[in-house]
Design a protein around this motif. Structure first.
Motif, PDB file in Angstrom:
ATOM      1  N   THR A   1      47.011  39.466  48.504  1.00 21.96           N
ATOM      2  CA  THR A   1      45.409  38.964  48.134  1.00 21.96           C
ATOM      3  C   THR A   1      44.884  39.964  47.728  1.00 21.96           C
ATOM      4  O   THR A   1      43.952  39.779  46.715  1.00 21.96           O
ATOM      5  N   GLU A   2      45.036  41.201  48.054  1.00 25.69           N
ATOM      6  CA  GLU A   2      44.122  42.378  47.459  1.00 25.69           C
ATOM      7  C   GLU A   2      43.992  42.392  46.016  1.00 25.69           C
ATOM      8  O   GLU A   2      43.173  42.316  45.142  1.00 25.69           O
TER       9      GLU A   2
ATOM     10  N   VAL B   1      45.383  40.124  43.918  1.00 25.81           N
ATOM     11  CA  VAL B   1      45.170  38.921  43.344  1.00 25.81           C
ATOM     12  C   VAL B   1      43.418  38.869  43.155  1.00 25.81           C
ATOM     13  O   VAL B   1      42.859  38.443  42.297  1.00 25.81           O
ATOM     14  N   ALA B   2      42.902  38.990  44.214  1.00 28.99           N
ATOM     15  CA  ALA B   2      41.338  39.011  44.345  1.00 28.99           C
ATOM     16  C   ALA B   2      40.796  39.694  43.317  1.00 28.99           C
ATOM     17  O   ALA B   2      39.761  39.048  42.606  1.00 28.99           O
ATOM     18  N   ALA B   3      41.211  41.034  43.179  1.00 22.47           N
ATOM     19  CA  ALA B   3      40.519  41.926  42.162  1.00 22.47           C
ATOM     20  C   ALA B   3      40.586  41.590  40.868  1.00 22.47           C
ATOM     21  O   ALA B   3      39.738  41.554  39.989  1.00 22.47           O
TER      22      ALA B   3
ATOM     23  N   LEU C   1      41.102  38.188  39.979  1.00 22.15           N
ATOM     24  CA  LEU C   1      40.241  37.199  39.711  1.00 22.15           C
ATOM     25  C   LEU C   1      38.873  37.654  39.405  1.00 22.15           C
ATOM     26  O   LEU C   1      38.204  36.966  38.374  1.00 22.15           O
ATOM     27  N   VAL C   2      38.330  38.656  40.201  1.00 21.68           N
ATOM     28  CA  VAL C   2      37.163  39.002  40.058  1.00 21.68           C
ATOM     29  C   VAL C   2      36.853  39.549  38.615  1.00 21.68           C
ATOM     30  O   VAL C   2      35.963  39.133  37.892  1.00 21.68           O
ATOM     31  N   GLY C   3      38.112  40.457  38.107  1.00 18.60           N
ATOM     32  CA  GLY C   3      37.756  40.963  36.661  1.00 18.60           C
ATOM     33  C   GLY C   3      37.796  39.805  35.757  1.00 18.60           C
ATOM     34  O   GLY C   3      37.116  39.847  35.148  1.00 18.60           O
TER      35      GLY C   3
ATOM     36  N   PHE D   1      34.660  38.006  35.459  1.00 22.48           N
ATOM     37  CA  PHE D   1      33.378  38.834  35.234  1.00 22.48           C
ATOM     38  C   PHE D   1      33.661  38.791  33.640  1.00 22.48           C
ATOM     39  O   PHE D   1      32.635  38.587  32.888  1.00 22.48           O
TER      40      PHE D   1
ATOM     41  N   PHE E   1      38.067  43.474  31.088  1.00 21.47           N
ATOM     42  CA  PHE E   1      37.784  43.191  32.457  1.00 21.47           C
ATOM     43  C   PHE E   1      39.365  42.726  33.347  1.00 21.47           C
ATOM     44  O   PHE E   1      39.483  42.965  34.494  1.00 21.47           O
TER      45      PHE E   1
ATOM     46  N   LEU F   1      40.723  45.906  33.899  1.00 21.08           N
ATOM     47  CA  LEU F   1      40.030  46.891  35.127  1.00 21.08           C
ATOM     48  C   LEU F   1      39.978  45.993  36.477  1.00 21.08           C
ATOM     49  O   LEU F   1      40.144  46.738  37.369  1.00 21.08           O
TER      50      LEU F   1
ATOM     51  N   GLY G   1      43.301  47.087  37.423  1.00 20.29           N
ATOM     52  CA  GLY G   1      43.352  48.546  38.384  1.00 20.29           C
ATOM     53  C   GLY G   1      42.614  48.393  39.725  1.00 20.29           C
ATOM     54  O   GLY G   1      43.044  48.919  40.526  1.00 20.29           O
ATOM     55  N   ALA G   2      41.651  47.580  39.830  1.00 19.85           N
ATOM     56  CA  ALA G   2      40.834  47.467  40.829  1.00 19.85           C
ATOM     57  C   ALA G   2      41.919  46.937  41.993  1.00 19.85           C
ATOM     58  O   ALA G   2      41.844  47.335  43.357  1.00 19.85           O
TER      59      ALA G   2
ATOM     60  N   ASN H   1      43.000  48.715  45.337  1.00 19.19           N
ATOM     61  CA  ASN H   1      42.913  47.817  46.692  1.00 19.19           C
ATOM     62  C   ASN H   1      44.025  48.074  47.541  1.00 19.19           C
ATOM     63  O   ASN H   1      44.231  48.300  48.678  1.00 19.19           O
TER      64      ASN H   1
END
Lengths: 241, 121, 189
Positions: B49-50, B52-54, B56-58, B61, B79, B82, B85-86, B90
């Protein structure tokens, strides 16, 4: 076969409308209240005798207390003491919500993304506020990678910020997805039992029973993971690196 | 006339007392012990999930910025990477906390947050 | 295997979640109309739980745990003290035992010495008394012998006078007879 997703439907029990705002008491609300009652009863009743040599129930209550207390201490240190009641409530709320949801025909409020996201965002905002209160503007240094040439900051700071912002998302999706997947699978297997009859029904029944055992583990594990990550995030805010 | 030594049980008692005290002091509060002791199961679920979550946030944004500034699809593309990458960052940190991450060049302490390898993203 | 199918299902869930409004109809979780009642009741329930835990339940558990911890520490401390005490008592016992032993030996020696002294004294006393008795007896015997000798002389004088009277027909002078007897006694020793 019943739709395995039907179990996640929100059904109002009592309509409550505040202006345009819908605050109805639903099956989800009922199970939240039930969870609060269960946790309260568990702790208050089992600690009623305050025995020095604890009975079985008191041992379990003490175990849950010490489990979370150790979690907070191991991950946050002594500064985490102040947040222990919150972390404990969070853990018990999710754990009991997950476990009660395993009872057939019960509703699992943790299988709703909006609920898990709300809890995650509270943790996220709380941790961020604590970080800024304790360290002021220095907390922004959290997003600046150390030992890297400043030119790289243009790339790395957005990544760090995105990584930070992804915390509540991963926190909520993990819990929600696990609870939803488990319950959907259980429902699917359970749905096969009756159509297959006596001859073939035992196979999905055995599967459902085995899955239920597994789901107990997941129910605990997900409550634990959610809480432990909340502790780790708290640690980042309290002990700025 | 009796000529025996002090009863043996006193020495036994002494040993047992010492042991009990040592056990007591194991639970003394101290600072954070660093790495969280998480079961393998929990970590396996966590890592997926770490990422996928990042991501999704990217993507979120990117979509929002594109919507505001009418720049589609540029912010989404930027994004997305990015976010990826995040996500990798994570995952690296999650693995690092388990103590199973490979040692990367210029990495600090095993329980450090691994800011160094961020350039990999 | 179960884990695998589970993983794929989680993946599916994520995909569905990410796909957004198109599939929202199928997923009750993505119906925005249900958000506000859930959030309201989540807030109510969680705040209630937090207050109950923070104000009532947790202090109670903490108290019991602290109390137990304190008792265990107290007991350990007491046990340590008692152990030290027991050791001290054992040592004192040993010491007093040794002292008593040596004192008893002294006493026995004293008694033995006293007894020996007394015995010697008594023996000496007895010897003296016996010696005195012997002397007394000897002197008495000597007195009686002298007496007996004295009587014997008188009797000899008488016998000599009577014998002289019978033989000679004449009364012999007592003094002369006495002299004669003395002379004979002298002669015989």
């Amino acid at each position: 076969m019943a739709n395995p997703l039907a179990q996640f439907e929100i059904k109002p029990i009592a309509e409550i409308q505040i202006g345009d705002f819908d605050a109805s008491f639903t099956n989800s609300s009922a199970f939240m209240v039930l969870t609060v009652a269960a946790v309260t009863l568990f702790l208050v009743l089992s600690m009623r005798r305050r025995a020095i040599v604890p009975g079985r129930w008191q041992s379990m209550a003490e175990l849950s207390y010490e489990f979370v207390a150790n979690m907070v201490r191991d991950n946050v240190g002594n500064e985490g003491r102040r947040y222990f009641p919150f972390i404990f409530s969070l853990f018990m709320f999710i754990l009991f919500g997950n476990l009660i949801g395993l009872i057939p025909y019960a509703f699992t409020f943790t299988s709703h993304i909006i609920v898990t996201f709300a809890m995650a965002i509270v943790v996220f905002l709380g941790v961020t506020v604590i970080g800024f209160l304790r360290h002021g503007v220095h907390f922004l240094g959290f997003f600046v990678p150390k030992g890297v040439h400043p030119v790289m900051w243009i790339l790395l700071i957005p990544i760090e910020v995105l990584s930070y912002l992804s915390r509540p998302v991963s926190l909520s999706i993990r819990l929600f997805a696990n609870m939803m997947a488990g319950h959907t699978m259980l429902k699917v297997f359970a749905g096969f039992i009756i159509p297959l009859g006596i001859l073939g029904g035992w196979a999905p029944l055995a599967m459902a029973v085995a899955l239920s055992g597994f789901e107990f583990l997941v129910a605990f594990l997900q409550a634990y993971v959610f809480t432990v990550l909340a502790c780790l995030y708290l640690n980042d805010a309290v002990h700025l690196h | 006339m009796s000529d025996e030594k002090p009863p043996l049980s006193l020495d036994e008692l002494d040993a047992r007392l010492r042991k009990a005290k040592a056990e007591q002091h194991q639970h003394e509060p101290d600072g954070p012990r660093g790495g969280a002791s998480m079961s393998g199961f929990g970590m396996a679920f966590r890592i997926g999930t770490e990422l996928v979550a990042a991501l999704l946030v990217g993507v979120g944004f990117g979509l929002v910025l594109d919507g505001w500034l009418d720049t589609a699809p540029w912010f989404l593309v930027v994004f997305f990477f990015l976010g990826a990458g995040a996500g990798i960052l994570n995952v690296y940190r999650a693995a690092n906390r388990m103590g199973t991450a490979p040692r990367l060049i210029g990495d600090q302490t095993p329980d450090g947050d691994g800011k160094g390898p961020a350039e990999k993203g | 295997m179960r884990t695998l199918s589970r993983g794929s299902l989680i993946g599916l869930t994520l995909a569905v979640t990410a796909a957004g409004p198109a599939l929202a109809a199928g997923l009750p979780q993505l119906d925005p109309n249900t958000f506000s009642p859930q959030l309201v009741w989540l807030a109510i329930a969680f705040v209630a739980l937090y207050l109950i835990m923070a104000k009532v339940a947790l202090p109670k558990v903490g108290e019991v745990l602290d109390e137990r911890q304190r008792r265990i520490e107290d007991s350990l401390e007491r046990a340590t003290e008692l152990e030290a005490e027991a050791r001290a008592v054992a040592e004192a016992y040993e010491a007093s035992l040794a002292e008593a032993r040596s004192r008893a030996q002294d006493a026995i020696k004293a008694v033995r010495d006293a007894a020996a002294g007394e015995a010697a004294q008594r023996q000496a006393d007895l010897g003296e008394k016996l010696a005195a008795d012997v002397q007394a007896a000897e002197s008495r015997i000597a007195g009686q012998r002298d007496e007996a000798f004295a009587g014997l002389r008188d009797m000899a004088v008488e016998v000599a006078r009577e014998a002289a009277a019978k033989l000679v027909g004449q009364e012999a002078d007592a003094a002369a007879a006495g002299r004669a007897v003395d002379a004979v006694l002298e002669e015989r020793g």
